[in-house]
Design a protein around this motif. Structure first.
Motif, PDB file in Angstrom:
ATOM      1  N   LYS A 338     -24.360 -28.927  15.547  1.00 37.68           N
ATOM      2  CA  LYS A 338     -24.952 -28.913  16.888  1.00 37.68           C
ATOM      3  C   LYS A 338     -25.905 -27.733  17.011  1.00 37.68           C
ATOM      4  CE  LYS A 338     -23.679 -29.133  21.806  1.00 37.68           C
ATOM      5  NZ  LYS A 338     -24.530 -28.047  22.311  1.00 37.68           N
ATOM      6  N   LYS A 339     -25.469 -26.553  16.558  1.00 39.59           N
ATOM      7  CA  LYS A 339     -26.323 -25.367  16.580  1.00 39.59           C
ATOM      8  C   LYS A 339     -27.540 -25.560  15.664  1.00 39.59           C
ATOM      9  CE  LYS A 339     -24.199 -21.478  15.921  1.00 39.59           C
ATOM     10  NZ  LYS A 339     -23.224 -20.497  15.335  1.00 39.59           N
ATOM     11  N   TYR A 340     -27.289 -26.119  14.493  1.00 42.58           N
ATOM     12  CA  TYR A 340     -28.364 -26.356  13.522  1.00 42.58           C
ATOM     13  C   TYR A 340     -29.403 -27.318  14.092  1.00 42.58           C
ATOM     14  CZ  TYR A 340     -30.616 -28.514   9.419  1.00 42.58           C
ATOM     15  OH  TYR A 340     -31.522 -29.019   8.537  1.00 42.58           O
ATOM     16  N   SER A 341     -28.928 -28.431  14.682  1.00 44.47           N
ATOM     17  CA  SER A 341     -29.836 -29.444  15.220  1.00 44.47           C
ATOM     18  C   SER A 341     -30.711 -28.863  16.325  1.00 44.47           C
ATOM     19  CB  SER A 341     -29.022 -30.630  15.761  1.00 44.47           C
ATOM     20  OG  SER A 341     -29.878 -31.636  16.278  1.00 44.47           O
ATOM     21  N   GLU A 342     -30.119 -28.046  17.189  1.00 44.09           N
ATOM     22  CA  GLU A 342     -30.892 -27.417  18.264  1.00 44.09           C
ATOM     23  C   GLU A 342     -31.914 -26.439  17.696  1.00 44.09           C
ATOM     24  OE1 GLU A 342     -27.765 -25.731  20.556  1.00 44.09           O
ATOM     25  OE2 GLU A 342     -27.273 -27.603  21.609  1.00 44.09           O
ATOM     26  N   ALA A 343     -31.530 -25.734  16.626  1.00 42.11           N
ATOM     27  CA  ALA A 343     -32.438 -24.775  16.001  1.00 42.11           C
ATOM     28  C   ALA A 343     -33.610 -25.484  15.319  1.00 42.11           C
ATOM     29  CB  ALA A 343     -31.678 -23.911  14.992  1.00 42.11           C
ATOM     30  N   VAL A 344     -33.334 -26.594  14.633  1.00 39.01           N
ATOM     31  CA  VAL A 344     -34.400 -27.368  13.978  1.00 39.01           C
ATOM     32  C   VAL A 344     -35.400 -27.861  15.020  1.00 39.01           C
ATOM     33  CG1 VAL A 344     -34.893 -29.534  12.789  1.00 39.01           C
ATOM     34  CG2 VAL A 344     -33.055 -28.046  11.954  1.00 39.01           C
ATOM     35  N   LYS A 345     -34.900 -28.383  16.115  1.00 33.91           N
ATOM     36  CA  LYS A 345     -35.768 -28.875  17.191  1.00 33.91           C
ATOM     37  C   LYS A 345     -36.620 -27.744  17.760  1.00 33.91           C
ATOM     38  CE  LYS A 345     -35.416 -31.299  21.650  1.00 33.91           C
ATOM     39  NZ  LYS A 345     -34.449 -31.882  22.623  1.00 33.91           N
ATOM     40  N   LYS A 346     -36.049 -26.551  17.818  1.00 34.18           N
ATOM     41  CA  LYS A 346     -36.729 -25.394  18.407  1.00 34.18           C
ATOM     42  C   LYS A 346     -37.797 -24.808  17.489  1.00 34.18           C
ATOM     43  CE  LYS A 346     -35.479 -20.849  20.354  1.00 34.18           C
ATOM     44  NZ  LYS A 346     -34.313 -19.957  20.653  1.00 34.18           N
ATOM     45  N   PHE A 347     -37.531 -24.787  16.170  1.00 31.38           N
ATOM     46  CA  PHE A 347     -38.401 -24.032  15.258  1.00 31.38           C
ATOM     47  C   PHE A 347     -39.204 -24.891  14.284  1.00 31.38           C
ATOM     48  CE2 PHE A 347     -34.984 -20.948  16.253  1.00 31.38           C
ATOM     49  CZ  PHE A 347     -35.766 -19.925  16.792  1.00 31.38           C
ATOM     50  N   ALA A 348     -39.003 -26.196  14.249  1.00 29.16           N
ATOM     51  CA  ALA A 348     -39.615 -27.035  13.206  1.00 29.16           C
ATOM     52  C   ALA A 348     -41.120 -26.838  13.108  1.00 29.16           C
ATOM     53  CB  ALA A 348     -39.285 -28.504  13.444  1.00 29.16           C
ATOM     54  N   GLN A 349     -41.798 -26.763  14.239  1.00 29.73           N
ATOM     55  CA  GLN A 349     -43.257 -26.668  14.211  1.00 29.73           C
ATOM     56  C   GLN A 349     -43.768 -25.357  13.601  1.00 29.73           C
ATOM     57  OE1 GLN A 349     -44.081 -27.463  18.404  1.00 29.73           O
ATOM     58  NE2 GLN A 349     -44.827 -29.510  17.876  1.00 29.73           N
ATOM     59  N   ASP A 350     -42.865 -24.378  13.449  1.00 31.84           N
ATOM     60  CA  ASP A 350     -43.269 -23.104  12.852  1.00 31.84           C
ATOM     61  C   ASP A 350     -43.193 -23.119  11.326  1.00 31.84           C
ATOM     62  OD1 ASP A 350     -43.541 -22.114  15.438  1.00 31.84           O
ATOM     63  OD2 ASP A 350     -41.498 -21.310  15.493  1.00 31.84           O
ATOM     64  N   TYR A 351     -42.683 -24.211  10.753  1.00 26.41           N
ATOM     65  CA  TYR A 351     -42.462 -24.290   9.310  1.00 26.41           C
ATOM     66  C   TYR A 351     -43.553 -25.150   8.655  1.00 26.41           C
ATOM     67  CZ  TYR A 351     -37.815 -22.203   9.704  1.00 26.41           C
ATOM     68  OH  TYR A 351     -36.772 -21.336   9.919  1.00 26.41           O
ATOM     69  N   VAL A 358     -36.880 -31.123   3.491  1.00 21.92           N
ATOM     70  CA  VAL A 358     -35.662 -30.356   3.211  1.00 21.92           C
ATOM     71  C   VAL A 358     -34.587 -30.698   4.222  1.00 21.92           C
ATOM     72  CG1 VAL A 358     -34.669 -28.045   2.998  1.00 21.92           C
ATOM     73  CG2 VAL A 358     -36.993 -28.470   2.175  1.00 21.92           C
ATOM     74  N   VAL A 359     -34.963 -30.774   5.490  1.00 23.68           N
ATOM     75  CA  VAL A 359     -34.014 -31.202   6.519  1.00 23.68           C
ATOM     76  C   VAL A 359     -33.490 -32.594   6.187  1.00 23.68           C
ATOM     77  CG1 VAL A 359     -33.735 -31.844   8.959  1.00 23.68           C
ATOM     78  CG2 VAL A 359     -35.051 -29.804   8.345  1.00 23.68           C
ATOM     79  N   GLY A 360     -34.394 -33.489   5.826  1.00 22.86           N
ATOM     80  CA  GLY A 360     -34.008 -34.867   5.532  1.00 22.86           C
ATOM     81  C   GLY A 360     -33.036 -34.971   4.370  1.00 22.86           C
ATOM     82  N   TYR A 361     -33.315 -34.292   3.270  1.00 15.36           N
ATOM     83  CA  TYR A 361     -32.451 -34.366   2.096  1.00 15.36           C
ATOM     84  C   TYR A 361     -31.061 -33.785   2.388  1.00 15.36           C
ATOM     85  CZ  TYR A 361     -36.858 -35.251  -0.352  1.00 15.36           C
ATOM     86  OH  TYR A 361     -38.074 -35.765  -0.754  1.00 15.36           O
ATOM     87  N   THR A 362     -31.033 -32.625   3.079  1.00 15.02           N
ATOM     88  CA  THR A 362     -29.747 -31.991   3.386  1.00 15.02           C
ATOM     89  C   THR A 362     -28.925 -32.852   4.343  1.00 15.02           C
ATOM     90  OG1 THR A 362     -30.778 -29.804   3.134  1.00 15.02           O
ATOM     91  CG2 THR A 362     -28.638 -29.895   4.236  1.00 15.02           C
ATOM     92  N   MET A 363     -29.591 -33.364   5.366  1.00 14.98           N
ATOM     93  CA  MET A 363     -28.872 -34.152   6.373  1.00 14.98           C
ATOM     94  C   MET A 363     -28.461 -35.523   5.840  1.00 14.98           C
ATOM     95  SD  MET A 363     -28.406 -32.229   8.987  1.00 14.98           S
ATOM     96  CE  MET A 363     -28.139 -30.954   7.734  1.00 14.98           C
ATOM     97  N   ARG A 364     -29.247 -36.080   4.923  1.00 12.95           N
ATOM     98  CA  ARG A 364     -28.858 -37.359   4.327  1.00 12.95           C
ATOM     99  C   ARG A 364     -27.578 -37.187   3.520  1.00 12.95           C
ATOM    100  NH1 ARG A 364     -33.301 -40.545   1.009  1.00 12.95           N
ATOM    101  NH2 ARG A 364     -33.253 -38.640  -0.243  1.00 12.95           N
ATOM    102  N   THR A 365     -27.481 -36.103   2.779  1.00  8.25           N
ATOM    103  CA  THR A 365     -26.251 -35.834   2.017  1.00  8.25           C
ATOM    104  C   THR A 365     -25.052 -35.743   2.945  1.00  8.25           C
ATOM    105  OG1 THR A 365     -27.492 -34.642   0.309  1.00  8.25           O
ATOM    106  CG2 THR A 365     -25.128 -34.210   0.451  1.00  8.25           C
ATOM    107  N   LEU A 366     -25.211 -35.024   4.041  1.00 11.12           N
ATOM    108  CA  LEU A 366     -24.110 -34.873   4.993  1.00 11.12           C
ATOM    109  C   LEU A 366     -23.785 -36.206   5.666  1.00 11.12           C
ATOM    110  CD1 LEU A 366     -22.227 -32.752   6.297  1.00 11.12           C
ATOM    111  CD2 LEU A 366     -23.960 -32.434   8.063  1.00 11.12           C
TER     112      LEU A 366
END
Length: 452
Positions: A338-351, A358-366
């Motif tokens: 939950k914390k991770y998902s909120e952080a990704v939504k908040k900072f994605a455009q800065d990456y 990377v988000v996709g591969y990690t989250m697909r594994t999970l």
């Protein structure tokens, strides 16, 4: 004594009653001015006998509380100043505390370090009681007092007993005594209070830790919000079988110190995290998973305050650990994702654009290695928001793959609800997957998001 002391009266030709402080064990407590000691203020507990109660038993129990307090010398156990015992008037005096631990719990739940300090002080008091040959049997935040400089003192030994057979045997075999929310299972049986030993105190310490951390009644405990390492301590302390609990309070303190050391990473957080990852990965590879090692890793995620650092930690976690955490520790990972998902939504455009992959591969594994619908929902929305914000088709492809793979009804309703909350993002790519390829529950959200 069958009457209550009144404010303003002179008690025993020595103590002026100033105020009522409450009750505990087998008596009432009042604030008094000791006229023989130049008006020094002190707390006085007197034996107050209710109607229809065995008066002799009450007096014997009150006398035993005094004997026990006289025996124990510890800065973490309430000490006795003066006392008097007879049938007409029995009392003792003790130092005045600022308040009980129960009164500062709203502050403690906002400061875990202080909460753990308070709990350790309670444990030290119980250790002193045990080392003196007694069992407390009524441990709870109300029976721990706060003095200056946060010194915690265990009080109210009205239910305490000698570990060896007490010659008075005050507790009848058919009486259950103590505070319901904190009673160990063995205390709930007839004669259980009479036979209660140190493992009852250990159980009650587990309940006390839960109450201090959550400000919730511990009758039934919801441990989801508690960090993994602390949850493990509470669970072990409160096992139904006494032999499966910690066997001494010292073991609880050791476990607590281990938790504090494992999570107090300071400036070496990156090194500590990397070392813990190696330990857990080694455990998994060699088939000797140590729950404590995994819980320490989860606590590192849990306590990380830097949101971008949390993102990096999860991305650096090997797939074999991600799979293991999703499979065996789904409840803990729900909170972290939950914390991770909120952080990704908040900072994605800065990456950079590659961040979405990377988000996709990690989250697909999970996603493919957990049975938790909520964990899947956090994973899939992380992929959605990052791929849309960065306009990354590789990430969108992973999102669509995961969405089409949802077959379980419960998972589908949870994910559909999450898509509703993230409709702004889903509307952007809704037409990339045909309606017929989605679970019926998700089809409804597909329609609402403008699918054609």
């Amino acid at each position: 004594m069958k009457r209550r002391l009144k404010i303003g009266e002179l008690f025993d030709n020595r103590y002026e009653v100033i105020n009522e402080l409450g009750g505990g064990g087998f008596g009432k407590v009042v604030l008094v001015k000791d006229l023989e000691k130049k008006g020094v203020m002190t707390a006085l507990k007197y034996c107050y006998i209710e109607e229809n109660v065995d008066e002799d038993e009450f007096l014997r129990r009150f006398s035993r509380e005094i004997r026990i307090m006289e025996t124990i010398e510890s800065k973490n156990v309430i000490n006795i100043i003066d006392y008097k015992i007879d049938r007409e008037i029995s009392y003792f005096t003790m130092p005045i505390a600022k308040y009980s631990v129960s009164e500062i719990i709203p502050e403690l739940i906002l400061n875990q370090d202080r909460a753990l300090h308070v709990f350790k002080e309670i444990c030290l008091g119980i250790i002193s009681i045990h080392n003196s040959g007694f069992t407390h049997r009524d441990i709870k935040p109300e029976n721990a007092l706060v003095f200056e400089e946060d010194r915690i003192v265990v009080s109210d030994l009205g239910l305490a007993k000698f570990d060896v057979r007490d010659s008075t045997m005050l507790t009848k075999a058919n009486i259950i005594m103590g505070t319901t929310d904190y009673l160990a299972p063995e205390q709930l049986t007839l004669g259980g209070t009479q036979q209660a030993d140190k493992k009852v105190d250990i159980y009650q310490l587990g309940k006390t830790l839960y109450n201090i951390l959550t400000h919730q009644r511990p009758l039934t405990m919801d441990l989801k919000s508690i960090p993994a390492g602390l949850r493990f301590i509470i669970q072990k302390a409160t096992r139904h079988n006494p032999n499966e609990r910690y066997q001494t309070v010292e073991e609880i303190v050791d476990a607590l110190n281990d938790y504090i050391r494992a999570t107090n990473v300071g400036i070496n957080s990156k090194y500590v995290y990397e070392e813990q990852v190696k330990i857990v990965e080694g455990d998994i590879n060699y088939g000797g998973e140590d729950i404590n090692n995994t819980l320490r890793l989860i606590d590192l995620y849990d306590k990380e305050q830097d949101e971008e650092r949390l993102i990096q930690m999860l991305h650096d976690t090997p797939d074999i650990i991600i799979k293991f955490l999703g499979d065996k520790f789904s409840e803990d990972m729900e909170r972290i994702l939950k914390k991770y998902s909120e952080a990704v939504k908040k900072f994605a455009q800065d990456y950079p654009f590659s961040f979405a992959e990377v988000v996709g591969y990690t989250m697909r594994t999970l996603f493919y290695n957990t049975r938790s619908g909520y964990l899947k929902a956090y994973a899939i929305t992380s992929v959605l928001t990052s791929s849309v914000d960065l306009n990354r088709f590789a990430g969108m492809h992973i999102f669509n793959e995961l969405l089409m793979s949802v077959k379980d009804d419960e998972d589908a309703f949870i994910i559909a609800d999450t898509l509703k909350e993230h409709r702004y993002y889903y509307e952007r790519i809704v037409d990339q997957v045909a309606k017929r390829d989605l679970h019926p529950a998700i089809q409804i959200e597909w329609e609402r998001s403008g699918g054609n």
